[in-house]
Write an enzyme that holds these catalytic residues in place. Structure first.
Site, PDB file in Angstrom:
ATOM      1  N   ASP A  16       0.783  -1.247   0.071  1.00 10.35           N
ATOM      2  CA  ASP A  16       0.015   0.173  -0.080  1.00 10.35           C
ATOM      3  C   ASP A  16       0.810   1.398   0.148  1.00 10.35           C
ATOM      4  O   ASP A  16       2.103   1.129   0.384  1.00 10.35           O
ATOM      5  CB  ASP A  16      -1.110  -0.035   1.197  1.00 10.35           C
ATOM      6  CG  ASP A  16      -2.182   0.948   1.215  1.00 10.35           C
ATOM      7  OD1 ASP A  16      -2.380   1.311  -0.214  1.00 10.35           O
ATOM      8  OD2 ASP A  16      -2.753   1.222   2.234  1.00 10.35           O
ATOM      9  N   ARG A  20       0.045   7.815  -2.325  1.00 11.20           N
ATOM     10  CA  ARG A  20       0.661   8.813  -1.633  1.00 11.20           C
ATOM     11  C   ARG A  20       2.102   8.986  -2.046  1.00 11.20           C
ATOM     12  O   ARG A  20       2.520  10.072  -1.829  1.00 11.20           O
ATOM     13  CB  ARG A  20       0.618   8.304  -0.045  1.00 11.20           C
ATOM     14  CG  ARG A  20      -0.801   8.688   0.516  1.00 11.20           C
ATOM     15  CD  ARG A  20      -0.808   7.467   1.875  1.00 11.20           C
ATOM     16  NE  ARG A  20      -1.203   6.356   1.649  1.00 11.20           N
ATOM     17  CZ  ARG A  20      -1.244   5.433   2.340  1.00 11.20           C
ATOM     18  NH1 ARG A  20      -0.876   5.710   3.767  1.00 11.20           N
ATOM     19  NH2 ARG A  20      -1.436   4.142   2.023  1.00 11.20           N
ATOM     20  N   HIS A  33       1.854   3.732  -9.089  1.00 11.10           N
ATOM     21  CA  HIS A  33       1.579   2.338  -9.420  1.00 11.10           C
ATOM     22  C   HIS A  33       2.674   1.575 -10.313  1.00 11.10           C
ATOM     23  O   HIS A  33       3.104   0.355  -9.909  1.00 11.10           O
ATOM     24  CB  HIS A  33       0.336   1.972 -10.019  1.00 11.10           C
ATOM     25  CG  HIS A  33      -0.733   2.439  -9.183  1.00 11.10           C
ATOM     26  ND1 HIS A  33      -0.844   1.881  -7.773  1.00 11.10           N
ATOM     27  CD2 HIS A  33      -1.759   3.173  -9.652  1.00 11.10           C
ATOM     28  CE1 HIS A  33      -2.018   2.466  -7.574  1.00 11.10           C
ATOM     29  NE2 HIS A  33      -2.908   3.234  -8.437  1.00 11.10           N
ATOM     30  N   LEU A 127      10.947 -20.030  -5.498  1.00  8.52           N
ATOM     31  CA  LEU A 127       9.886 -19.560  -4.893  1.00  8.52           C
ATOM     32  C   LEU A 127       8.233 -19.601  -5.548  1.00  8.52           C
ATOM     33  O   LEU A 127       8.575 -19.602  -6.802  1.00  8.52           O
ATOM     34  CB  LEU A 127      10.331 -17.920  -4.832  1.00  8.52           C
ATOM     35  CG  LEU A 127       9.164 -16.868  -4.443  1.00  8.52           C
ATOM     36  CD1 LEU A 127       9.160 -17.097  -2.902  1.00  8.52           C
ATOM     37  CD2 LEU A 127       9.689 -15.455  -4.728  1.00  8.52           C
TER      38      LEU A 127
HETATM   39  C1  IPE Z   1      -5.502  -2.713  -0.335  1.00 10.02           C
HETATM   40  O1  IPE Z   1      -5.245  -1.372  -0.284  1.00 10.02           O
HETATM   41  C2  IPE Z   1      -5.500  -3.374  -1.537  1.00 10.02           C
HETATM   42  C3  IPE Z   1      -4.200  -3.608  -2.390  1.00 10.02           C
HETATM   43  C4  IPE Z   1      -3.226  -3.259  -1.625  1.00 10.02           C
HETATM   44  C5  IPE Z   1      -4.273  -4.155  -3.516  1.00 10.02           C
HETATM   45  P1  IPE Z   1      -6.383  -0.176  -0.279  1.00 10.02           P
HETATM   46  O2  IPE Z   1      -5.591   0.943  -0.426  1.00 10.02           O
HETATM   47  O3  IPE Z   1      -7.240  -0.613  -1.300  1.00 10.02           O
HETATM   48  O4  IPE Z   1      -6.982  -0.299   0.994  1.00 10.02           O
HETATM   49  P2  IPE Z   1      -7.773   0.647   1.830  1.00 10.02           P
HETATM   50  O5  IPE Z   1      -8.581   1.288   0.962  1.00 10.02           O
HETATM   51  O6  IPE Z   1      -6.637   1.609   2.515  1.00 10.02           O
HETATM   52  O7  IPE Z   1      -8.157  -0.348   3.030  1.00 10.02           O
HETATM   53  C1  IPE Z   2      -1.841   0.194  -3.286  1.00 12.25           C
HETATM   54  O1  IPE Z   2      -1.605   1.641  -3.389  1.00 12.25           O
HETATM   55  C2  IPE Z   2      -1.918  -0.380  -4.865  1.00 12.25           C
HETATM   56  C3  IPE Z   2      -3.329  -0.490  -5.043  1.00 12.25           C
HETATM   57  C4  IPE Z   2      -4.273  -0.663  -4.138  1.00 12.25           C
HETATM   58  C5  IPE Z   2      -3.709  -1.002  -6.440  1.00 12.25           C
HETATM   59  P1  IPE Z   2      -2.471   2.619  -3.177  1.00 12.25           P
HETATM   60  O2  IPE Z   2      -3.244   3.030  -4.583  1.00 12.25           O
HETATM   61  O3  IPE Z   2      -3.693   2.131  -2.334  1.00 12.25           O
HETATM   62  O4  IPE Z   2      -1.959   3.956  -2.567  1.00 12.25           O
HETATM   63  P2  IPE Z   2      -2.379   4.893  -1.470  1.00 12.25           P
HETATM   64  O5  IPE Z   2      -2.989   4.039  -0.351  1.00 12.25           O
HETATM   65  O6  IPE Z   2      -3.532   5.531  -2.248  1.00 12.25           O
HETATM   66  O7  IPE Z   2      -1.163   5.687  -0.996  1.00 12.25           O
HETATM   67 MG    MG Z   3      -4.224   2.485  -0.286  1.00  6.45          MG
END
Ligand code: IPE
Ligand code: IPE
Ligand code: MG
Length: 238
Positions: A16, A20, A33, A127
């Site tokens: 995650d 940000r 991403h 792996l």
């Molecule tokens: C969880 O992250 C899903 C993935 C990492 C693919 P999100 O960014 O979607 O989760 P929330 O919305 O903060 O719970």
């Molecule tokens: C995780 O990063 C990747 C996916 C959920 C696809 P986010 O896109 O959720 O990044 P934040 O949480 O908004 O920073």
């Molecule tokens: Mg996120």
């Protein structure tokens, strides 16, 4: 690195913080991403080198379709591109790739790419790299319960045959052991619908590091923390 470090067999990651990471730099979210995909690639190599047997990463959740269509389509484009890259990385590192989640929601070309990746890496013995895409633990359990109900209706089994092992055997993760260590980057203290059944006794490690900045050192730190845990599984240590 500590030579005595016990390496967890199965590490699961909620990667995650891509959005940000991009925002901090004044970049559009898809750039986060893209950078995150590079970190996934590297992480596969670090995990293989450390001797981790299973690495399961959360790539796209059943809830992530809620994001605006530009972000979703950027993610699909990256997915297509990285599936091809992964084929090379998997071959170079003896990695077997598997995908979990409801794959039927993807376009035909992505589904073909997934099948090819799984087929061409299927005999690799290092792996096992599992990617959760269009994955939601509740949806996974719903699909498993449906399969069990259909077997009962067909007279192939009776309700008494429903054991924890048989439920595990109907989940997308049937062929993998439960995760020993779950790492979440980006600092949130939640599971976000990830591996709810499988993480019953998994050790959690959360870091504020945003996924694109994750490194081999951070992975080792998480494993060091795991080494200090006392896993009791509800019992009492003597
Ligand atoms: C969880 O992250 C899903 C993935 C990492 C693919 P999100 O960014 O979607 O989760 P929330 O919305 O903060 O719970
Ligand atoms: C995780 O990063 C990747 C996916 C959920 C696809 P986010 O896109 O959720 O990044 P934040 O949480 O908004 O920073
Ligand atoms: Mg996120």
């Amino acid at each position: 690195m500590n030579e005595e470090l016990k390496i967890p067999a199965h590490v699961a990651i909620i990667l995650d913080g891509n959005g940000r990471w991009a925002k901090k730099r004044g970049l559009p979210r898809p750039m986060g991403h893209k950078e995150g995909c590079k970190t996934v690639e590297k992480c596969v190599e670090w995990a293989a080198r450390l001797g981790i047997r299973y690495l399961t990463v959360y790539g796209f959740s059943t809830e992530n379709w809620k994001r605006d269509s530009e972000e979703v389509s950027a993610l699909m484009t990256l997915f297509r591109f990285y599936m091809r890259r992964l084929l090379v990385i998997a071959k170079d590192n003896n990695v077997r790739v598997r995908m979990i989640g409801d794959l039927s929601k993807f376009t035909e070309d992505i589904q073909n790419g997934i099948r090819r990746l799984e087929r061409e890496t299927g005999d690799n013995t290092g792996l096992t790299f599992v990617i959760a895409v269009n994955y939601g633990a509740r949806d996974e359990m719903r699909r498993a319960v449906k399969k069990i109900a259909e077997k009962v209706r067909a007279g192939e089994m009776s309700p008494e045959d429903v054991t924890e092992e048989m439920i595990s055997g109907q989940l997308d993760t049937a062929e993998f052991p439960d995760p020993d260590l779950l790492i979440r980057t980006g600092g949130e203290l939640r599971l976000s619908n990830y591996l709810l059944w499988q993480c019953a006794y998994t050790e959690f490690y959360v870091t504020d590091v945003l996924w694109p900045d994750f490194s081999n050192e951070e992975l080792v730190k998480a494993i060091e923390s795991f080494n200090k845990r006392e896993r009791r599984y509800g019992g009492v240590l003597s």
